[in-house]
Design a protein around this motif. Sequence first.
Motif: not given
Length: 123
Positions: A23-47
């Motif tokens: 795949s091409k290079w991208a920034l860490p991240g991904g889909k926001i789950e229904p139970s998450e805030t965007p910030a929670e999703a960002a922290m989870r995806e990064l980890a």
Amino acid sequence: MNTRATVICRKGDHVLYVRKTKSKWALPGGKIEPSETPAEAAMRELAEETGLVTDDLVQLARFELGETTHFVFFTQLGAGQKPTPNNEIAACKWHPWRKFRDLELSQATKVVVKAFAGFGLAI
């Protein structure tokens, strides 16, 4: 409409990129789950993708690109923090933010990096 949380991780004048196999290079991240805030999703995806943990996120923007709403966050990492590819990520790479055109990036990543990767730097 899809929603994604994306994290610009900076260390000095470098930005952290991740890549799935073939795949091409991208920034860490991904889909926001229904139970998450965007910030929670960002922290989870990064980890999940890099093993990096931060609670020091700054939301830079929310924008629409195609059928996706992107929530873009920024964090400044310390010198001792080293990413490790995890889950579906095959490689992690620090690359100078000003030289993003040297990498084969996804379209969404190009838009985000061009607009925001210099955040916090004197240009």
